[in-house]
Design a protein around this motif. Structure first.
Motif, PDB file in Angstrom:
ATOM      1  N   MET A   1      11.523   9.482  36.928  1.00 55.97           N
ATOM      2  CA  MET A   1      11.988   8.848  37.318  1.00 55.97           C
ATOM      3  C   MET A   1      13.659   8.120  36.450  1.00 55.97           C
ATOM      4  N   ARG A   2      14.379   8.228  37.887  1.00 51.24           N
ATOM      5  CA  ARG A   2      15.510   7.676  36.533  1.00 51.24           C
ATOM      6  C   ARG A   2      15.958   6.269  37.887  1.00 51.24           C
ATOM      7  N   LEU A   3      16.274   4.629  36.915  1.00 52.56           N
ATOM      8  CA  LEU A   3      16.439   4.063  37.155  1.00 52.56           C
ATOM      9  C   LEU A   3      17.501   3.302  37.438  1.00 52.56           C
ATOM     10  N   ILE A   4      18.659   3.027  38.128  1.00 56.11           N
ATOM     11  CA  ILE A   4      19.857   2.864  37.733  1.00 56.11           C
ATOM     12  C   ILE A   4      20.385   1.305  38.451  1.00 56.11           C
ATOM     13  N   PHE A   5      20.429   0.337  37.239  1.00 53.64           N
ATOM     14  CA  PHE A   5      21.094  -1.173  37.703  1.00 53.64           C
ATOM     15  C   PHE A   5      22.444  -1.257  37.738  1.00 53.64           C
ATOM     16  N   ILE A   6      22.994  -1.691  38.147  1.00 51.62           N
ATOM     17  CA  ILE A   6      24.590  -2.293  38.239  1.00 51.62           C
ATOM     18  C   ILE A   6      24.710  -3.541  38.842  1.00 51.62           C
ATOM     19  N   ARG A   7      25.279  -4.315  37.815  1.00 52.01           N
ATOM     20  CA  ARG A   7      25.915  -5.075  38.247  1.00 52.01           C
ATOM     21  C   ARG A   7      26.818  -5.797  39.433  1.00 52.01           C
ATOM     22  N   LYS A 176      13.683  19.695  37.143  1.00 54.06           N
ATOM     23  CA  LYS A 176      14.775  18.583  38.370  1.00 54.06           C
ATOM     24  C   LYS A 176      14.565  17.291  38.348  1.00 54.06           C
ATOM     25  N   GLU A 177      15.767  16.643  39.078  1.00 55.81           N
ATOM     26  CA  GLU A 177      15.651  14.756  39.333  1.00 55.81           C
ATOM     27  C   GLU A 177      14.444  15.155  40.639  1.00 55.81           C
ATOM     28  N   ASP A 178      13.689  13.729  40.170  1.00 59.48           N
ATOM     29  CA  ASP A 178      12.539  13.783  41.428  1.00 59.48           C
ATOM     30  C   ASP A 178      12.494  12.740  41.890  1.00 59.48           C
ATOM     31  N   CYS A 179      13.836  11.645  41.534  1.00 66.33           N
ATOM     32  CA  CYS A 179      13.555  10.497  42.180  1.00 66.33           C
ATOM     33  C   CYS A 179      14.603   9.383  41.419  1.00 66.33           C
ATOM     34  N   THR A 180      15.956   9.293  41.715  1.00 68.45           N
ATOM     35  CA  THR A 180      16.011   8.361  40.900  1.00 68.45           C
ATOM     36  C   THR A 180      16.736   7.075  41.892  1.00 68.45           C
ATOM     37  N   LEU A 181      16.506   5.713  41.406  1.00 67.37           N
ATOM     38  CA  LEU A 181      16.726   4.400  42.425  1.00 67.37           C
ATOM     39  C   LEU A 181      17.785   3.720  41.370  1.00 67.37           C
ATOM     40  N   VAL A 182      18.537   3.205  42.457  1.00 69.64           N
ATOM     41  CA  VAL A 182      19.830   2.649  42.409  1.00 69.64           C
ATOM     42  C   VAL A 182      19.618   0.956  42.639  1.00 69.64           C
ATOM     43  N   PHE A 183      19.752  -0.415  41.919  1.00 69.70           N
ATOM     44  CA  PHE A 183      19.974  -1.135  42.157  1.00 69.70           C
ATOM     45  C   PHE A 183      21.215  -2.392  42.177  1.00 69.70           C
ATOM     46  N   PHE A 184      21.317  -2.694  42.986  1.00 75.43           N
ATOM     47  CA  PHE A 184      22.803  -3.839  42.625  1.00 75.43           C
ATOM     48  C   PHE A 184      21.912  -4.967  42.404  1.00 75.43           C
ATOM     49  N   CYS A 185      22.525  -5.925  41.519  1.00 70.26           N
ATOM     50  CA  CYS A 185      21.697  -6.880  41.530  1.00 70.26           C
ATOM     51  C   CYS A 185      22.535  -7.805  39.913  1.00 70.26           C
ATOM     52  N   HIS A 186      22.057  -8.478  39.366  1.00 71.32           N
ATOM     53  CA  HIS A 186      23.121  -9.594  38.498  1.00 71.32           C
ATOM     54  C   HIS A 186      22.115  -9.496  37.291  1.00 71.32           C
ATOM     55  N   LEU A 187      22.644  -9.973  36.224  1.00 68.17           N
ATOM     56  CA  LEU A 187      22.730 -10.006  34.448  1.00 68.17           C
ATOM     57  C   LEU A 187      21.377 -10.631  34.662  1.00 68.17           C
ATOM     58  N   GLY A 188      20.837 -11.729  34.686  1.00 64.05           N
ATOM     59  CA  GLY A 188      19.337 -12.363  34.636  1.00 64.05           C
ATOM     60  C   GLY A 188      18.384 -11.749  35.089  1.00 64.05           C
ATOM     61  N   VAL A 189      18.718 -10.998  35.724  1.00 63.96           N
ATOM     62  CA  VAL A 189      17.210 -10.446  36.511  1.00 63.96           C
ATOM     63  C   VAL A 189      16.838  -9.054  36.194  1.00 63.96           C
ATOM     64  N   MET A 190      18.397  -7.895  35.961  1.00 63.64           N
ATOM     65  CA  MET A 190      17.779  -7.535  35.530  1.00 63.64           C
ATOM     66  C   MET A 190      17.370  -7.210  34.005  1.00 63.64           C
TER      67      MET A 190
END
Length: 263
Positions: A1-7, A176-190
């Motif tokens: 499980m990979r989580l990607i956070f983008i401000r 293999k990569e089984d799951c990658t989730l991307v989150f577009f959010c903000h500094l504080g909540v991240m």
């Protein structure tokens, strides 16, 4: 499980969108994200500046973003005693922040007078419950010890051995990569989410770390024992798309000068 956070990109807070600079940042980000493979799902804050930043990536990857209300900025009014103009949880001055040791305790920071007055505990719980609900839908269930049980590990993994009971130097999850989730959010909540995932007080991240607009932060699940997962930060605030694209890094939300590495 990979989580990607983008401000979100460089913000126009007054109109809840991104500035012209933010649009350039988002374009460079899209050039980067358009090359990403096997993205499972993209989640987006309901706030305009995050949605505007995500727009190009969603189009490039042919994805439909899912909006989550709890992904909005973690900005709740507090009453900072040294400066009433500082009204958020990450705006405390060091003299006050360091004088309250509970701020450093992952279980006690919300019980301080400052946080109780602003009902921060309930706001934080909504964020923690929100990310845990998403992870649970992919088979990662948070247990009472604060890490995650993987309820459906992949038995096709060539390293699979259900009898493994000791820590390994390699992951027992599928190669293999089984799951990658991307989150577009903000500094504080991240930072609130990351603190929950790695087991620390978010106050330490809010006060001690910075991620620039459109920066990329990556967490990956280490699964060294079959059925057990703990998230670890792989990259924090990566801005290579800006540097390579010749765009200066924004200091929005930062009280110092950002190191610039582009011409």
């Amino acid at each position: 499980m990979r989580l990607i956070f983008i401000r979100h990109g460089d913000p126009d807070y007054e109109h809840d969108t991104i500035t012209e600079k933010g649009k350039r940042e988002a374009d460079l980000l899209t050039k980067r994200t358009s090359k990403w493979k096997n993205i499972t799902q993209i989640y987006v804050s309901p706030m305009g500046r995050a949605a505007d930043t995500a727009k190009g990536t969603l189009q490039a990857l042919n994805k439909q973003g899912i909006t989550k209300d709890w992904l909005q900025e973690f900005k709740h009014n507090i009453d900072e005693p040294y400066n009433p103009e500082l009204t958020t949880t990450w705006d405390l001055y060091p003299e006050y922040y360091t004088d309250h040791r509970k701020f450093f305790d992952k279980d006690e920071w919300t019980s301080t007078k400052l946080m109780k007055h602003a009902d921060i505990k309930n706001y934080y719980k909504k964020v923690c419950d929100g990310i845990d609900e998403i992870l649970a839908s992919y088979g990662y269930i948070r247990n009472k010890k604060g890490f995650y049980n993987v309820v459906s590990p992949n038995p096709d993994n060539p390293n699979f051995d259900p009898e493994i009971k000791k820590p390994q130097l390699i992951s027992v999850k599928d190669l293999k990569e089984d799951c990658t989730l991307v989150f577009f959010c903000h500094l504080g909540v991240m930072f609130a989410i990351i603190a929950h995932l790695i087991g620390c007080s978010p106050m330490q991240l809010w006060q001690g770390m910075y991620v620039a607009p459109t920066s990329v932060t990556i967490l990956n699940s280490e699964e060294r024992i079959f059925g057990q997962s703990f998230f670890r930060v792989e990259r924090l605030g990566d801005t290579q798309h800006l540097t390579c694209g010749g765009e200066k890094i924004s200091s929005s939300g930062y009280y110092a000068d950002v190191l610039q590495e582009c011409e």
